[in-house]
Design a protein around this motif. Structure first.
Motif, short mmCIF file in Angstrom:
data_model
loop_
_atom_site.label_atom_id
_atom_site.label_comp_id
_atom_site.label_asym_id
_atom_site.label_seq_id
_atom_site.Cartn_x
_atom_site.Cartn_y
_atom_site.Cartn_z
N LEU A 101 0.84 -1.20 0.00
CA LEU A 101 0.00 0.00 0.00
C LEU A 101 0.87 1.25 0.00
O LEU A 101 0.60 2.21 -0.72
CB LEU A 101 -0.89 0.01 1.24
CG LEU A 101 -2.10 -0.92 1.20
CD1 LEU A 101 -2.81 -0.90 2.54
CD2 LEU A 101 -3.04 -0.51 0.09
N VAL A 102 1.94 1.23 0.81
CA VAL A 102 2.81 2.40 0.91
C VAL A 102 3.51 2.65 -0.43
O VAL A 102 3.57 3.77 -0.92
CB VAL A 102 3.83 2.22 2.04
CG1 VAL A 102 4.80 3.39 2.07
CG2 VAL A 102 3.13 2.09 3.38
N ALA A 128 0.88 3.80 -3.04
CA ALA A 128 0.00 4.94 -2.73
C ALA A 128 0.35 6.19 -3.54
O ALA A 128 -0.54 6.88 -4.03
CB ALA A 128 0.07 5.25 -1.25
N ARG A 129 1.63 6.48 -3.72
CA ARG A 129 2.04 7.71 -4.39
C ARG A 129 1.50 7.82 -5.82
O ARG A 129 1.03 8.86 -6.24
CB ARG A 129 3.56 7.79 -4.48
CG ARG A 129 4.19 8.36 -3.25
CD ARG A 129 5.69 8.13 -3.33
NE ARG A 129 6.34 8.41 -2.07
CZ ARG A 129 6.66 9.65 -1.68
NH1 ARG A 129 6.40 10.67 -2.43
NH2 ARG A 129 7.26 9.82 -0.51
#
Lengths: 349, 307
Positions: free
Chosen positions: B285-286, B289-290
């Motif tokens: 997810l991290v 995410a961007r």
């Protein structure tokens, strides 16, 4: 049919909404009870009796309500700022973990000093657990719903690992449980010869305190403003990021405290079944209370009563006690609709 | 070096990849279901409950004497009904998709347990059924029919989304509902349809667990798989092909940690291995995410004439 926003919601409607929602949920679940073949009115009668019919029933319900008030407050505080904290279950266990580590004889302090220390540490552990997802949200835009949920699983595995390893009670007959907390870390009983403990007073006090913060301070105002419209709040010069992180610490802290209170007030030690889903039920409590800190107390007592009463009912009748979970879930969904009808009215056309 | 060799040995074995496809199947189905809902602009946190419902309902139907495929159908129907509930709350009523989804999960899970306990009051060891058997296709990794069905559904969903008017409608109401409405589409109808169909897919993911991977229903059997599907949708940037890739990668990692656990289990606590899937999901997810391109109307209720 269409929905039209109400200019003004009468107070009576706001107060009646949870009552109507619960009534609707009871009516819907009556179908399930009828399906089991049990007489519905008798079943609900037994449920009520089991929840509030005796001194014992009443204290059991209040004992069960105590952690629910705290997890309910945790959800309410976060949801107000639109921080979707679904991780109260994990934060609760982190608080409990702090309680058994610090309260297990590591600190040699008198009770008046040890108890607050353990509580603050538990709250800090819970708050820190939510801080991670909150930072990921404000820094990288990672949706906090999934991260807080996934953290529940990670925390439970961590607790399981510690209970089988470093924290395992050598006197525990091989069971994965921690050593009990020392006597100085035990919360005094509120009513003799019952399980009701002074954690209830802590929970009630925090509910009142949060209500004051909410209505009387700039903090409460900022929280609501950020929840209502973060862009407008930022435009008005509010420190949106800081408000979010503050909310995360507060919400996680409340859930962590629920864990401390369950350990120090009730169980005495930590096992993997410390919480029968208090974190998730807290979401329902908060919604039933329409995110109002004082309303949370009433909603928590109601939900606790359902669980305690359903246990009594299912002992007397062939109705599985999972009916309590169904009732709680149905109440949540009915409350969503009832809440909508206080904000909008149905118009034809 | 020794560990590297062990991993290499595992990765080249056919048994490993057979296991990977089996583990991936519920993730493929669940992720496809969630993806369909989100493409139409509806976040569906009811997935965990609907998977439990599908697992219970499909199993119960077969246990009561239905054919295995009839069980699959029953699961899909139950999932569709739960999806209709979520859709009613979130689309025409425009209620918080987060909270409604949690409610649907709580209801689906508790209702499944209630019904199971009611029908089988004193089952201490869960009763079993005769599940789907692996097909012996030449040149393929032996899988049960539901896995092949899941793989075909990836192609079907991708085709429908990108090559048909229905798919265009779904994508439009997820990106720009006002424009879709101006084209004469009913945003409400399209969104409800997508959520119902997506929920049926989620229920199939659950049914795979009881009708194909195992032969019994037990409590907590879905065990967070639904939430991981939600993470996989983000990882897949809302694309069916990438969802398949994500599910397989994830399953490969899961199968690998299971095998490493047998090798290194004496040294490291098994809980560390069990944490990996969840940590990996958060990491994914991290990382994504961007550059994630959310369907622009995701989580925004649409009311005609309101802006």
């Amino acid at each position: 049919m269409r929905l039209e926003p109400r200019e003004h919601t009468p107070l009576a409607a706001r107060l009646l909404a949870p009552v109507a929602a619960v009534a609707a949920a009871l009516a819907l679940c009556a179908l399930l009870v009828a399906w089991t073949g049990a007489p519905v009115l008798r079943a609900y009668g037994l449920l009520l009796e089991g929840a509030a019919g005796s001194r014992f029933a009443l204290t059991e319900t209040l004992t069960r309500a105590t952690p629910l008030i705290l997890t309910g407050l945790a959800a309410a505080v976060a949801f107000r700022a639109k921080l979707w904290n679904i991780g109260a279950e994990g934060q609760l266990y982190m608080g409990a973990l702090a309680a058994v580590v610090l309260g297990g004889g590591m600190l040699d302090l008198p009770a008046w000093l040890l108890l607050p220390t353990v509580m603050i540490a538990g709250a800090a552990a819970g708050g820190a657990t939510l801080l991670g997802p909150a930072v990921l949200k404000v820094r990288f835009g990672v949706d906090e719903v999934v991260t807080t949920l996934l953290l529940n699983f990670i925390v439970l595995l961590l607790v399981s690992m510690l209970l089988e390893g470093a924290l395992k009670d050598p006197m525990g007959m091989g069971w994965p449980q921690s050593a009990p907390v020392v006597e100085a870390a035990e919360l005094p009983k509120l009513v003799e010869r019952t399980r009701l403990h002074t954690g209830l007073l802590v929970a009630l006090g925090l509910s009142a305190l949060l209500w004051l913060i909410d209505t009387r301070t700039i903090w409460g105002y900022e929280n609501r403003a950020v929840g209502a419209n973060p862009r407008a709040a930022a435009f008005a010069g509010m420190p949106v990021t800081r408000v979010m992180l503050r909310t995360a610490l507060l919400s996680g802290g409340l859930a962590g405290l629920a864990g401390v209170i369950e350990v120090c007030g009730l169980k005495g030690y930590l096992t993997l079944d410390l919480s029968p889903g208090f974190g998730y039920s807290g979401i329902v409590v908060a919604m039933l209370a329409q995110l109002h800190p004082v309303g949370v107390v009433g909603a928590a007592v109601f939900i606790a009563g359902i669980f305690v009463g359903a246990d009594a009912m299912s002992r007397a009748m062939p109705v599985p006690n999972y009916i309590a979970d169904v009732l709680v879930a149905t109440s949540l969904l009915c409350m969503l609709v009832a809440g909508l009808l206080t904000r909008y009215r149905l118009r034809r056309g | 070096m020794e560990l590297f060799q062990t991993i290499l040995d595992i990765l080249v074995s056919a048994a490993f990849w057979t296991a990977v496809l089996r583990i991936a199947t519920p993730y493929i189905l669940g992720t496809l279901g969630e993806l369909l809902c989100e493409r139409a602009g509806v976040l569906h946190l009811g997935i965990e409950g609907i998977m439990t419902m599908g697992a219970m309902a499909g199993w119960m139907a077969v246990y009561q004497g239905a054919d295995l495929w009839a069980g699959v159908l029953v699961a899909a129907l139950c999932g569709g009904l739960m999806g209709l509930l979520h859709a009613t709350l979130t689309v025409p009523l425009g209620l918080s998709q987060h909270v409604a989804g949690i409610g649907v999960t709580l209801l689906g899970t508790s209702l499944s347990y209630f019904v199971y306990r009611l029908v089988l009051p004193q089952a201490s060891t869960p009763p079993t059924i005769e599940p789907f058997q692996p097909l012996d296709l030449p040149g393929a990794l032996a899988q049960t029919p539901m896995t092949y069905m899941a793989l075909m559904l990836v192609a079907v969903v991708a085709y429908v989304l990108y090559r048909t008017p229905v798919g265009l409608a779904v994508r439009m109401v997820g990106e720009n509902p006002a424009a879709a409405e101006a084209q004469g589409l009913s945003v409400t109808a399209v969104r409800i349809g997508a959520v119902v169909a997506g929920s049926a897919l989620m229920a199939l993911a659950g049914a795979f667990l009881t009708l194909s991977a195992f032969n019994a229903f037990f409590f907590n059997m879905v065990n967070g798989r639904g939430w991981i599907c939600i993470a996989l949708v983000v990882f897949a940037s809302w694309r069916p092909g990438k969802a398949l890739l994500g599910a397989v990668l994830f399953a490969a990692f899961d199968a690998l940690q299971l095998r490493l656990q047998q090798v290194a289990g004496g040294v490291l606590p098994y809980q560390l291995f069990l944490m990996m899937p969840y940590l990996l999901s958060i990491l994914a997810l991290v990382l994504v995410a961007r550059r994630a391109s959310y369907p622009r109307a995701l989580m925004i209720p649409y009311r005609k004439g309101e802006r």
